[in-house]
Design a protein around this motif. Sequence first.
Motif, PDB file in Angstrom:
ATOM      1  N   GLU B 223       0.795  -1.525   0.029  1.00 22.70           N
ATOM      2  CA  GLU B 223       0.112  -0.111  -0.004  1.00 22.70           C
ATOM      3  C   GLU B 223       0.878   1.291   0.015  1.00 22.70           C
ATOM      4  O   GLU B 223       0.719   2.120  -0.608  1.00 22.70           O
ATOM      5  N   THR B 237      -2.376   6.718   0.680  1.00 21.74           N
ATOM      6  CA  THR B 237      -3.883   6.183   0.637  1.00 21.74           C
ATOM      7  C   THR B 237      -4.752   6.498   1.876  1.00 21.74           C
ATOM      8  O   THR B 237      -4.155   6.711   2.857  1.00 21.74           O
ATOM      9  N   SER B 238      -5.836   6.329   1.666  1.00 22.47           N
ATOM     10  CA  SER B 238      -6.693   6.589   2.673  1.00 22.47           C
ATOM     11  C   SER B 238      -6.743   5.348   3.589  1.00 22.47           C
ATOM     12  O   SER B 238      -6.885   5.398   5.061  1.00 22.47           O
ATOM     13  N   PHE B 239      -6.506   4.137   3.204  1.00 19.68           N
ATOM     14  CA  PHE B 239      -6.144   3.069   4.043  1.00 19.68           C
ATOM     15  C   PHE B 239      -4.884   3.350   4.950  1.00 19.68           C
ATOM     16  O   PHE B 239      -4.943   3.103   6.223  1.00 19.68           O
ATOM     17  N   PHE B 346      -8.483  12.304  -0.161  1.00 20.13           N
ATOM     18  CA  PHE B 346      -8.198  11.053  -0.847  1.00 20.13           C
ATOM     19  C   PHE B 346      -9.529  10.953  -1.910  1.00 20.13           C
ATOM     20  O   PHE B 346     -10.588  11.410  -1.375  1.00 20.13           O
ATOM     21  N   ALA B 348     -12.380   9.083  -2.782  1.00 24.75           N
ATOM     22  CA  ALA B 348     -13.133   8.086  -2.038  1.00 24.75           C
ATOM     23  C   ALA B 348     -13.262   6.658  -2.646  1.00 24.75           C
ATOM     24  O   ALA B 348     -13.344   5.657  -2.000  1.00 24.75           O
ATOM     25  N   THR B 350     -11.270   5.503  -5.161  1.00 28.45           N
ATOM     26  CA  THR B 350      -9.767   4.471  -5.366  1.00 28.45           C
ATOM     27  C   THR B 350      -8.812   4.442  -4.010  1.00 28.45           C
ATOM     28  O   THR B 350      -7.943   3.593  -3.744  1.00 28.45           O
ATOM     29  N   GLY B 351      -9.287   5.533  -3.011  1.00 22.08           N
ATOM     30  CA  GLY B 351      -8.247   5.736  -1.965  1.00 22.08           C
ATOM     31  C   GLY B 351      -7.089   6.479  -2.100  1.00 22.08           C
ATOM     32  O   GLY B 351      -6.302   6.922  -1.061  1.00 22.08           O
ATOM     33  N   HIS B 352      -6.684   6.765  -3.269  1.00 21.35           N
ATOM     34  CA  HIS B 352      -5.590   7.283  -3.686  1.00 21.35           C
ATOM     35  C   HIS B 352      -5.702   8.841  -3.173  1.00 21.35           C
ATOM     36  O   HIS B 352      -6.644   9.651  -3.040  1.00 21.35           O
TER      37      HIS B 352
END
Lengths: 292, 358
Positions: B223, B237-239, B346, B348, B350-352
């Motif tokens: 990630e 990323t949002s993760f 970010f 929402a 793709t989280g990028h």
Amino acid sequence: MAGVRRETLQAWALILPALVLLVAFTHWPAVATLVDSLYTTPKGSRPPRFVGVENYVALMDDPVFWRALHNNAVYALVTIPASVVLALLMALAVNTALPGRPLLRMAYFTPTMLPMIAVANIWLFFFTPDYGLFDRIVGVFGMGRHNWLGDAATALPAMMAVAVWKEAGFFMIFYLAALQAMPPDLKEAASLEGSSRWNFFRRVTLPLLMPTTLFVLVNAVINAFRLVDHVVVMTRGGPDNATTLLLYYIYETGFRFWDTAMAATLTVVLLALLGTLAIFQFGVLGRRVHYR
Amino acid sequence: MTIRNQMNESGADVRLHGVARSWGATTALSGISLHVRAGSFCVLLGPSGCGKTTCLRIVAGLEQASAGVVEIGGRDVTALPPAQRGVAMVFQSYALFPHLTVAENIMFGLKARSVPKPDRLRRLDRAVEILGIGHLLARRPGQLSGGQQQRVALGRAIVAEAPVCLMDEPLSNLDAQLRAEMRREILALQRRLGITMLYVTHDQTEAMGMADQVVLLRDGRVEQDAPPADMYSRPATSFAASFIGTPPMNLLKLSHEGMVPGTGGPVLGPPRAAATLAGIRPEALRLSDHGIPAEVTHAEYLGADTVMVCSVGAEGRLLARLPGRVAIADGALVHFDFGPADLHLFDAATGHRIPQPA
């Protein structure tokens, strides 16, 4: 005071059923056997007479007793190591990932599930001269017919083969259980440390299996003196007492010759022998066993 | 003169090129590539099931990669057995041999490799001195506490004098206090020996506190691969944003106008057609008379600071970590302000991370 006595009474009442069974079927017969071995055999109008150790002295002069003892010693010395080593090898084999592993495990365990009488009858057929399994196999190599059970030289080894076949699968289950309980990361740690498979087996697997080995050995020793069903079915101690084991000799003396005093004497000797072996096993081996 | 110079030890580079692992239809790792510099401390971080342990076991050689190449010290070790890779490993369960004493456990590998006895004893003495376990040598693992067992496992890794040390969640079986202590000790050990460390954990505080390089894994993919400070300040990323930090970063879904739905402002992000997440660290928020309006639902006083749980707008939830003791009644209306650099955006879907004009 009354309360304490009441509790004591209840305690006795609770252990009474177990106590009655134990005394009636274990302790009383054991003591009675010991007492009987010091008397003559009662016959019709003649009551038993106290003779002290005379029965034991007579036993020393009995060539069949010595033959049975010798047979049983050979039988134990061969079948115990053979079945234990075979059990360990089979357990190691079925503990690895192979196709058809459950089938193999079941096959190894089958002899244990079969009654010894049935096993003996199957093996009786294997040993049959001319058309039995063994004669067919040796026939392929050009050897002639052989009376496996009728020849004094091969009769005892034949009995031992049956015993090993019967016992190894049973002991394998214990080894398999112990192997499965061993954490797999020990093996991984050892492989990272550069330990060969043999080194791991010798330095880790075997020591960790010691508690199982002790348990299996105790059982194997007891069985070596206890299992005589196949002798009864296959040879009845023959030919010429070549397959007479101690317990079979006790059975013959007691229930075919009806010499109960001598049978009691033999039983005491057998018990003493097994007791000594058990003390030796727990005392000497037990100290070297690592329990987790 | 450090021990490191005496022993002439140093780490080795570890490189993974497109390493993948799958069992039938399940994929544990898909194309992992990373580079751990010699002598550095790399933490493989991720939630359970992300493939971090599989990745470590592939480096150790305990598992075979379905595809890709593993290099240690510039040497392709993909097909080599574990013993020939020059790695030592500390297992989560410690994997100590229960029937051997501490000394025998530590020297097990040296004996297996037929290291001469004087050399064996010298290495044992050194490990014992480093770890302070001299009084335990004659004991068996069953007679040791968890922390002591951990030290013995470390000792076994030290005496191997391997350039690379692998650790699989080594602290997860220890209590919180001992964990913090062992964390410092492992880090000091790695620095002292100069070995390359590959360390697997799901605990982001361990990663932040120990690593030179954090590799965050998720569903068998990398990630983000960055130094801990970068991962904290610029999550890719949002993760990554939601995994790092205690408590992790607040992620608020924005409306198309760039506001938290249900609030009248302020505008957090530029108007976008696609859904946007705004990320703000709880410790970046401060109480103010303007900014994001929020309603306090619960405040947790932790001693050094207070974590305030608030609801924002229609369905947003916001955590703020405020220094000291902040006494505000539940249900009170407050406003939170923050610096412009503390706002992360970010995508929402793709989280990028959405690059922001500086």
